[in-house]
Design a protein around this motif. Sequence first.
Motif, PDB file in Angstrom:
ATOM      1  N   SER A 255       0.835  -1.203   0.000  1.00  0.00           N
ATOM      2  CA  SER A 255       0.000   0.000   0.000  1.00  0.00           C
ATOM      3  C   SER A 255       0.871   1.255   0.000  1.00  0.00           C
ATOM      4  CB  SER A 255      -0.877   0.004   1.248  1.00  0.00           C
ATOM      5  OG  SER A 255      -0.050   0.121   2.399  1.00  0.00           O
ATOM      6  N   SER A 256       0.256   2.382  -0.286  1.00  0.00           N
ATOM      7  CA  SER A 256       0.990   3.656  -0.268  1.00  0.00           C
ATOM      8  C   SER A 256       1.633   3.902   1.089  1.00  0.00           C
ATOM      9  CB  SER A 256       0.047   4.817  -0.568  1.00  0.00           C
ATOM     10  OG  SER A 256      -0.551   4.634  -1.803  1.00  0.00           O
ATOM     11  N   ASP A 257       0.913   3.551   2.159  1.00  0.00           N
ATOM     12  CA  ASP A 257       1.467   3.751   3.499  1.00  0.00           C
ATOM     13  C   ASP A 257       2.748   2.943   3.695  1.00  0.00           C
ATOM     14  OD1 ASP A 257      -0.605   5.404   4.059  1.00  0.00           O
ATOM     15  OD2 ASP A 257      -1.727   3.969   5.286  1.00  0.00           O
ATOM     16  N   GLN A 258       2.736   1.724   3.178  1.00  0.00           N
ATOM     17  CA  GLN A 258       3.950   0.906   3.287  1.00  0.00           C
ATOM     18  C   GLN A 258       5.098   1.520   2.495  1.00  0.00           C
ATOM     19  OE1 GLN A 258       1.670  -2.966   2.317  1.00  0.00           O
ATOM     20  NE2 GLN A 258       3.576  -3.634   3.256  1.00  0.00           N
ATOM     21  N   LEU A 259       4.798   1.966   1.284  1.00  0.00           N
ATOM     22  CA  LEU A 259       5.847   2.548   0.432  1.00  0.00           C
ATOM     23  C   LEU A 259       6.420   3.804   1.082  1.00  0.00           C
ATOM     24  CD1 LEU A 259       3.951   2.083  -2.954  1.00  0.00           C
ATOM     25  CD2 LEU A 259       5.970   0.795  -2.214  1.00  0.00           C
ATOM     26  N   ALA A 260       5.555   4.563   1.741  1.00  0.00           N
ATOM     27  CA  ALA A 260       5.998   5.821   2.355  1.00  0.00           C
ATOM     28  C   ALA A 260       7.014   5.586   3.476  1.00  0.00           C
ATOM     29  CB  ALA A 260       4.798   6.595   2.872  1.00  0.00           C
ATOM     30  N   LEU A 261       7.062   4.356   4.005  1.00  0.00           N
ATOM     31  CA  LEU A 261       8.039   4.055   5.059  1.00  0.00           C
ATOM     32  C   LEU A 261       9.476   4.248   4.569  1.00  0.00           C
ATOM     33  CD1 LEU A 261       6.504   0.732   6.490  1.00  0.00           C
ATOM     34  CD2 LEU A 261       6.360   3.029   7.502  1.00  0.00           C
ATOM     35  N   SER A 262       9.674   4.197   3.253  1.00  0.00           N
ATOM     36  CA  SER A 262      11.031   4.297   2.692  1.00  0.00           C
ATOM     37  C   SER A 262      11.264   5.594   1.935  1.00  0.00           C
ATOM     38  CB  SER A 262      11.290   3.099   1.759  1.00  0.00           C
ATOM     39  OG  SER A 262      11.093   1.886   2.438  1.00  0.00           O
ATOM     40  N   ASP A 263      10.377   6.550   2.098  1.00  0.00           N
ATOM     41  CA  ASP A 263      10.509   7.803   1.335  1.00  0.00           C
ATOM     42  C   ASP A 263      11.842   8.507   1.598  1.00  0.00           C
ATOM     43  OD1 ASP A 263       8.158   7.503   0.028  1.00  0.00           O
ATOM     44  OD2 ASP A 263       7.095   9.128   1.043  1.00  0.00           O
ATOM     45  N   ALA A 264      12.402   8.288   2.769  1.00  0.00           N
ATOM     46  CA  ALA A 264      13.648   8.991   3.111  1.00  0.00           C
ATOM     47  C   ALA A 264      14.832   8.533   2.258  1.00  0.00           C
ATOM     48  CB  ALA A 264      13.972   8.803   4.587  1.00  0.00           C
ATOM     49  N   MET A 265      14.636   7.523   1.418  1.00  0.00           N
ATOM     50  CA  MET A 265      15.738   7.104   0.534  1.00  0.00           C
ATOM     51  C   MET A 265      16.098   8.196  -0.460  1.00  0.00           C
ATOM     52  SD  MET A 265      16.118   3.178   0.010  1.00  0.00           S
ATOM     53  CE  MET A 265      14.755   2.751  -1.000  1.00  0.00           C
ATOM     54  N   ASP A 266      15.131   9.006  -0.852  1.00  0.00           N
ATOM     55  CA  ASP A 266      15.457  10.122  -1.753  1.00  0.00           C
ATOM     56  C   ASP A 266      16.165  11.206  -0.949  1.00  0.00           C
ATOM     57  OD1 ASP A 266      15.333  11.678  -4.195  1.00  0.00           O
ATOM     58  OD2 ASP A 266      13.839  12.914  -3.176  1.00  0.00           O
ATOM     59  N   GLY A 267      17.355  11.527  -1.363  1.00  0.00           N
ATOM     60  CA  GLY A 267      18.120  12.556  -0.668  1.00  0.00           C
ATOM     61  C   GLY A 267      19.060  12.016   0.387  1.00  0.00           C
ATOM     62  N   ILE A 268      19.055  10.698   0.574  1.00  0.00           N
ATOM     63  CA  ILE A 268      19.858  10.116   1.654  1.00  0.00           C
ATOM     64  C   ILE A 268      21.360  10.142   1.322  1.00  0.00           C
ATOM     65  CG2 ILE A 268      19.944   7.665   0.976  1.00  0.00           C
ATOM     66  CD1 ILE A 268      19.040   7.082   3.934  1.00  0.00           C
ATOM     67  N   LEU A 269      21.698  10.312   0.050  1.00  0.00           N
ATOM     68  CA  LEU A 269      23.128  10.258  -0.332  1.00  0.00           C
ATOM     69  C   LEU A 269      23.854  11.566  -0.016  1.00  0.00           C
ATOM     70  CD1 LEU A 269      22.806   8.356  -3.732  1.00  0.00           C
ATOM     71  CD2 LEU A 269      23.212   7.433  -1.446  1.00  0.00           C
ATOM     72  N   LYS A 270      23.134  12.637   0.070  1.00  0.00           N
ATOM     73  CA  LYS A 270      23.727  13.928   0.432  1.00  0.00           C
ATOM     74  C   LYS A 270      24.984  14.218  -0.374  1.00  0.00           C
ATOM     75  CE  LYS A 270      21.672  14.119   5.006  1.00  0.00           C
ATOM     76  NZ  LYS A 270      20.948  12.818   4.909  1.00  0.00           N
ATOM     77  N   ASN A 271      24.854  14.053  -1.695  1.00  0.00           N
ATOM     78  CA  ASN A 271      25.955  14.336  -2.633  1.00  0.00           C
ATOM     79  C   ASN A 271      27.197  13.480  -2.434  1.00  0.00           C
ATOM     80  OD1 ASN A 271      24.805  16.073  -4.377  1.00  0.00           O
ATOM     81  ND2 ASN A 271      26.332  17.691  -4.081  1.00  0.00           N
ATOM     82  N   ASN A 272      27.091  12.412  -1.671  1.00  0.00           N
ATOM     83  CA  ASN A 272      28.226  11.493  -1.527  1.00  0.00           C
ATOM     84  C   ASN A 272      27.849  10.157  -2.154  1.00  0.00           C
ATOM     85  OD1 ASN A 272      30.279   9.821  -0.863  1.00  0.00           O
ATOM     86  ND2 ASN A 272      30.059  10.029   1.353  1.00  0.00           N
ATOM     87  N   TYR A 273      28.303   9.959  -3.370  1.00  0.00           N
ATOM     88  CA  TYR A 273      27.949   8.761  -4.141  1.00  0.00           C
ATOM     89  C   TYR A 273      29.016   7.679  -4.052  1.00  0.00           C
ATOM     90  CZ  TYR A 273      24.136  11.309  -6.499  1.00  0.00           C
ATOM     91  OH  TYR A 273      22.984  12.005  -6.792  1.00  0.00           O
ATOM     92  N   VAL A 274      29.996   7.865  -3.176  1.00  0.00           N
ATOM     93  CA  VAL A 274      31.068   6.878  -3.062  1.00  0.00           C
ATOM     94  C   VAL A 274      30.766   5.948  -1.883  1.00  0.00           C
ATOM     95  CG1 VAL A 274      33.545   6.548  -2.707  1.00  0.00           C
ATOM     96  CG2 VAL A 274      32.714   8.470  -4.086  1.00  0.00           C
ATOM     97  N   SER A 275      30.823   4.654  -2.138  1.00  0.00           N
ATOM     98  CA  SER A 275      30.532   3.682  -1.086  1.00  0.00           C
ATOM     99  C   SER A 275      31.692   3.606  -0.103  1.00  0.00           C
ATOM    100  CB  SER A 275      30.304   2.303  -1.705  1.00  0.00           C
ATOM    101  OG  SER A 275      31.545   1.778  -2.146  1.00  0.00           O
ATOM    102  N   ASP A 276      31.434   3.044   1.072  1.00  0.00           N
ATOM    103  CA  ASP A 276      32.506   2.856   2.056  1.00  0.00           C
ATOM    104  C   ASP A 276      33.662   2.054   1.465  1.00  0.00           C
ATOM    105  OD1 ASP A 276      31.139   4.274   3.895  1.00  0.00           O
ATOM    106  OD2 ASP A 276      30.529   2.569   5.142  1.00  0.00           O
ATOM    107  N   SER A 277      33.323   1.138   0.566  1.00  0.00           N
ATOM    108  CA  SER A 277      34.373   0.322  -0.053  1.00  0.00           C
ATOM    109  C   SER A 277      35.101   1.074  -1.166  1.00  0.00           C
ATOM    110  CB  SER A 277      33.759  -0.970  -0.598  1.00  0.00           C
ATOM    111  OG  SER A 277      32.662  -0.699  -1.445  1.00  0.00           O
ATOM    112  N   GLY A 278      34.746   2.334  -1.381  1.00  0.00           N
ATOM    113  CA  GLY A 278      35.520   3.175  -2.300  1.00  0.00           C
ATOM    114  C   GLY A 278      35.040   3.198  -3.742  1.00  0.00           C
ATOM    115  N   THR A 279      33.862   2.656  -4.003  1.00  0.00           N
ATOM    116  CA  THR A 279      33.349   2.632  -5.379  1.00  0.00           C
ATOM    117  C   THR A 279      32.532   3.889  -5.680  1.00  0.00           C
ATOM    118  OG1 THR A 279      33.212   0.226  -5.325  1.00  0.00           O
ATOM    119  CG2 THR A 279      31.891   1.343  -6.997  1.00  0.00           C
ATOM    120  N   ASP A 280      32.817   4.528  -6.809  1.00  0.00           N
ATOM    121  CA  ASP A 280      31.951   5.598  -7.296  1.00  0.00           C
ATOM    122  C   ASP A 280      30.732   4.933  -7.913  1.00  0.00           C
ATOM    123  OD1 ASP A 280      30.601   7.623  -8.591  1.00  0.00           O
ATOM    124  OD2 ASP A 280      32.422   8.613  -9.306  1.00  0.00           O
TER     125      ASP A 280
END
Lengths: 426, 426
Positions: A43-68
């Motif tokens: 449901s929409s309510d379930q999907l909304a639980l993960s809305d915070a994924m947008d913007g979570i990278l905060k301009n840092n696209y490099v993984s801890d393991s060093g991959t761009d």
Amino acid sequence: MTAFDIRNVDQEQLKNLHASLLDQQQVLLQKKLSLDLTRGKPSSDQLALSDAMDGILKNNYVSDSGTDTRNYGGLDGLPEAKAMAAALMGVNNDEVFIGGNSSLTLMYQTMQFLHLFGMGADAWQKEGNVKFLCPVPGYDRHFSICEEFGIEMVNVAMDENGPDMDQVEALIKADCSIKGIWCVPRFSNPSGIVYSDETVERIAKLGKIAAANFRVFWDNAYVVHSLSKTAPQLSNIMEQCRKHDTEDSVIQFGSTSKVSFAGAGLAWMASSKANLASFGKHLGIAAIGPDKVNQLRHIRFFTQHTSFEQHMEKHAALLKPRFDIVLSKLDQHFANSDALSWTVPEGGYFVSVDTQQGLAKRVVSLAAEMGVKLTPAGATFPYGKDPQDCNIRIAPSFPSLVEIDQAMDVFSLAVKLATVEKALAA
Amino acid sequence: MTAFDIRNVDQEQLKNLHASLLDQQQVLLQKKLSLDLTRGKPSSDQLALSDAMDGILKNNYVSDSGTDTRNYGGLDGLPEAKAMAAALMGVNNDEVFIGGNSSLTLMYQTMQFLHLFGMGADAWQKEGNVKFLCPVPGYDRHFSICEEFGIEMVNVAMDENGPDMDQVEALIKADCSIKGIWCVPRFSNPSGIVYSDETVERIAKLGKIAAANFRVFWDNAYVVHSLSKTAPQLSNIMEQCRKHDTEDSVIQFGSTSKVSFAGAGLAWMASSKANLASFGKHLGIAAIGPDKVNQLRHIRFFTQHTSFEQHMEKHAALLKPRFDIVLSKLDQHFANSDALSWTVPEGGYFVSVDTQQGLAKRVVSLAAEMGVKLTPAGATFPYGKDPQDCNIRIAPSFPSLVEIDQAMDVFSLAVKLATVEKALAA
């Protein structure tokens, strides 16, 4: 209201009952409902639980393991994504391959590669007619993949412990053209049952009696999707495979489709390193790599924002009331009735019901007339053919509580009508 | 420094030159370089141009057309994404199918469906041996897909106008087992040439002389990837197909892999509605839908944040200096020399060079010894076999300007060494 029971009614009473049900049908028809219990969509309510994924990278696209993560490459996934999936599937990190947004696609590709090219053993197509075991009722999209490649499907019965393993073992021993079996081991689609420990071990041992190119497709779609903390656990099949030296015989699949976003989650497979290497060799022809940015979003979300456990509890809080309505309505209308039986799942996305023989299609059709769409009768069987015409899958996750309440009244009336019609015709 | 020329030197001068080149080689060896000119990967600076895609949704995951992008469905893509791709490819909105993150995957799937199942005409595999025309030099990943399905590749010459169309038409007329041709029509990989209007029209007319299940794979990977505003335009092949009533014979592919993120862009195909319907029928078995959230990110980015045109100008500003170094180094070392010829692309990701016959492998090996990785010689030909052993693809997009400068000195020395070695052995 007492539950529906026509075992001790005479013909006259039956006719009166039918008339009364037809009156109820008229009332519902006038409501001009448009409700849908067909697919296991969050449901929409379930999907909304993960809305915070947008913007979570905060301009840092490099993984801890060093991959761009923005660039090409990384066919098998980021190490952090593998670790996340490995923990869920109970395997080592190097026994995981991260795909795109769909475990169904990984299953399709696995079957394709096994059929056309072989994975560490002969290609199935070299051996002529190929068969696959399908515990029923099951998932229509699994069956469609077999059909696409012309693989003959063989029904296997299911009970509360999983597939009938005596039948499975006997079939495999008797016929080396059987190349695999579909399994949804936890909160099976649609019955909701969890395979017993004994069943899991016997499935892990199939590699001992089956052909070298036999593979168990272990679709662990609902691995963390329980409705309560007391839901039954699933035994770890990879541990069983290690014990019996059959690691190549089982390929597990999973995803976050019903954890984060249904259309924008992460999918993965887990198997022996040999199977994954063979899979990667062929996938590498078709792709340069999966969407690693989305992998990074998931890694950050499930480390910085929430945990899988917390997150799944929120899903359960939204799903459980929906299941409760379905089950209480079924109880209210059909407790102790011979008109309907059903499963009481402790997780997953479905309730599986069985009407009397020969009534599922009629029930689905009657419900549709009253504005409630159900999964087509037969869809839970290979080739869309339920030999008893009795199984219907109810998917209550997407509609609102009010809608489910209405839809279950319609469904119940449809079952009663079909059952009375049958009795009158008898 | 004057350019390299050994056409009028005697044996003694050649030996001295060789000794001097070996000295230069020693100097470069001591630098212990580790540089890479192999793949057409965007640089970090290019990728950063699209960083604003993270967070652009601002908790609104619903498209203008009303779709909750987080959920399942939408196999062929959001209407807004289709409109975006259709404008780029010069087709109608309903002639576009949006895929996942990789046009290569769409090409693989298209070939798979054509080969195994057929798309509106007979499946290729039904007809036994299948052949595909491959203009050379070309893209190794195209060739790998043919090889995966056992499709025999036939080399076709390329000139500054595209494939040799006399040869293409003659081959097709003579052999109905030829089922298609690979084309990278704008800024071809690796030569960088743009197909002439006449070539485009003749390709659009192939459907008139070829088998009903013949398909042009029109990989328009660099459709908007020019290095300057004066770069040559590509004629619209769909318009030509409409004129000649051959819309089913061409399937276009494109993506934002070199527009937004290489690993997390949008891919699409464009073709007749009949081809797309057939493609969707089979893809629907393997997938429930692409990542629509990522589609929405792209739609918002290219409407609210920037335009395609502005964005591609920023890419060009980063890429052009890199190409300029490559070309000026080649000029500096080999102007008017018979040791090396090269293309001067006005877009795309590659410079294609031709050594003297039989030297490409040696050049790549010498460069590798000095720490510069080049695409393996032969990779631009089917089966990795360059019959002349002379073509090398240079990909300058990823390294920094300083690195390209160093790498091109190494490359130039490798060409000179190999050329002198050959002359000495003659």
